[in-house]
Design a protein around this motif. Structure first.
Motif, PDB file in Angstrom:
ATOM      1  N   LYS A  33      52.707  26.739  -7.458  1.00  0.00           N
ATOM      2  CA  LYS A  33      53.589  26.391  -6.349  1.00  0.00           C
ATOM      3  C   LYS A  33      53.712  24.758  -6.515  1.00  0.00           C
ATOM      4  N   GLN A  34      52.430  24.062  -6.371  1.00  0.00           N
ATOM      5  CA  GLN A  34      52.421  22.603  -6.369  1.00  0.00           C
ATOM      6  C   GLN A  34      53.174  21.946  -7.617  1.00  0.00           C
ATOM      7  N   ASN A  35      53.188  22.536  -8.865  1.00  0.00           N
ATOM      8  CA  ASN A  35      53.728  22.145  -9.955  1.00  0.00           C
ATOM      9  C   ASN A  35      55.064  22.245  -9.895  1.00  0.00           C
ATOM     10  N   ILE A  36      55.862  23.462  -9.447  1.00  0.00           N
ATOM     11  CA  ILE A  36      57.265  23.428  -9.381  1.00  0.00           C
ATOM     12  C   ILE A  36      57.423  22.293  -8.185  1.00  0.00           C
ATOM     13  N   GLN A  37      56.895  22.249  -7.012  1.00  0.00           N
ATOM     14  CA  GLN A  37      57.112  21.304  -5.850  1.00  0.00           C
ATOM     15  C   GLN A  37      57.265  20.037  -6.342  1.00  0.00           C
ATOM     16  N   THR A  38      56.341  19.774  -7.200  1.00  0.00           N
ATOM     17  CA  THR A  38      56.157  18.242  -7.879  1.00  0.00           C
ATOM     18  C   THR A  38      57.499  18.047  -8.914  1.00  0.00           C
ATOM     19  N   ASP A  39      57.801  18.979  -9.505  1.00  0.00           N
ATOM     20  CA  ASP A  39      58.895  18.893 -10.261  1.00  0.00           C
ATOM     21  C   ASP A  39      60.320  18.932  -9.420  1.00  0.00           C
ATOM     22  N   ILE A  40      60.625  19.588  -8.448  1.00  0.00           N
ATOM     23  CA  ILE A  40      61.567  19.373  -7.609  1.00  0.00           C
ATOM     24  C   ILE A  40      61.712  17.933  -6.839  1.00  0.00           C
ATOM     25  N   CYS A  41      60.663  17.681  -6.402  1.00  0.00           N
ATOM     26  CA  CYS A  41      60.606  16.495  -5.552  1.00  0.00           C
ATOM     27  C   CYS A  41      60.582  15.059  -6.344  1.00  0.00           C
ATOM     28  N   GLY A  42      59.962  15.356  -7.403  1.00  0.00           N
ATOM     29  CA  GLY A  42      60.111  14.300  -8.525  1.00  0.00           C
ATOM     30  C   GLY A  42      61.692  14.024  -8.769  1.00  0.00           C
ATOM     31  N   CYS A  43      62.141  14.973  -9.273  1.00  0.00           N
ATOM     32  CA  CYS A  43      63.647  15.192  -9.518  1.00  0.00           C
ATOM     33  C   CYS A  43      64.627  14.607  -8.298  1.00  0.00           C
ATOM     34  N   VAL A  44      63.978  14.956  -7.169  1.00  0.00           N
ATOM     35  CA  VAL A  44      64.797  14.158  -6.005  1.00  0.00           C
ATOM     36  C   VAL A  44      64.670  12.583  -5.716  1.00  0.00           C
ATOM     37  N   SER A  45      63.323  12.582  -6.017  1.00  0.00           N
ATOM     38  CA  SER A  45      62.991  10.881  -6.037  1.00  0.00           C
ATOM     39  C   SER A  45      63.731  10.185  -7.016  1.00  0.00           C
ATOM     40  N   GLU A  46      63.562  10.720  -8.217  1.00  0.00           N
ATOM     41  CA  GLU A  46      64.463   9.988  -9.225  1.00  0.00           C
ATOM     42  C   GLU A  46      65.886   9.851  -9.092  1.00  0.00           C
ATOM     43  N   LYS A  47      66.459  11.013  -8.567  1.00  0.00           N
ATOM     44  CA  LYS A  47      67.896  10.791  -8.334  1.00  0.00           C
ATOM     45  C   LYS A  47      68.372  10.034  -7.186  1.00  0.00           C
ATOM     46  N   ALA A  48      67.501   9.554  -6.408  1.00  0.00           N
ATOM     47  CA  ALA A  48      67.686   8.777  -5.231  1.00  0.00           C
ATOM     48  C   ALA A  48      68.507   7.548  -5.453  1.00  0.00           C
ATOM     49  N   PRO A  49      68.278   6.811  -6.450  1.00  0.00           N
ATOM     50  CA  PRO A  49      69.162   5.526  -6.705  1.00  0.00           C
ATOM     51  C   PRO A  49      70.638   5.815  -6.940  1.00  0.00           C
ATOM     52  N   GLN A  50      71.065   6.750  -7.516  1.00  0.00           N
ATOM     53  CA  GLN A  50      72.361   7.226  -7.587  1.00  0.00           C
ATOM     54  C   GLN A  50      73.090   7.617  -6.108  1.00  0.00           C
TER      55      GLN A  50
END
Length: 125
Positions: A69-86
């Motif tokens: 659960k933590q790994n998937i959550q980290t993937d998802i929220c990391g993705c959201v953080s990386e797409k933020a500048p767009q």
């Protein structure tokens, strides 16, 4: 002596203008970096909260281990953080650096715009 000073005055003026422009540019870049750092931290926190409050997330992670659960959550929220500048303008970044209320609004908008695509990416891995 006055003639020499008068000859150097334009040079001094130009050099001062260059230093002032460089300082303003550096200050703007620093403000933007601080704004982005503040936004990314807030986005990650908001993303985790949103995931944990979503019924679909709760249901789909029931049979997972805490680590999965933590790994998937980290993937998802990391993705959201990386797409933020767009999804954030320079003005938003400057505002976020100095106004916590505006930061919260910007974060909500960014998370809303990006979380679904990041969930889809994580699921399709």
């Amino acid at each position: 002596m006055k003639k020499k000073l008068a000859a150097f005055a334009p040079v001094i003026l130009v050099l001062t203008a260059c230093a002032t422009t460089e300082t303003a540019t550096t200050t703007a870049a620093t403000t933007q970096q601080v704004g982005m750092a503040a936004i990314k931290i807030a986005i990650n926190s908001k993303c985790v909260t949103e995931l944990n409050n979503t019924p679909a997330w709760k249901k789909s992670t029931q049979l997972m281990t805490a680590e999965q659960k933590q790994n998937i959550q980290t993937d998802i929220c990391g993705c959201v953080s990386e797409k933020a500048p767009q999804n954030v303008t320079t003005v938003d970044l400057a505002t976020a650096a100095i106004d916590p209320a505006a930061r919260a609004t910007i974060v909500n908008n960014v998370v809303t715009k990006t979380i679904q695509s990041c969930v889809s990416e994580a699921v399709n891995k």
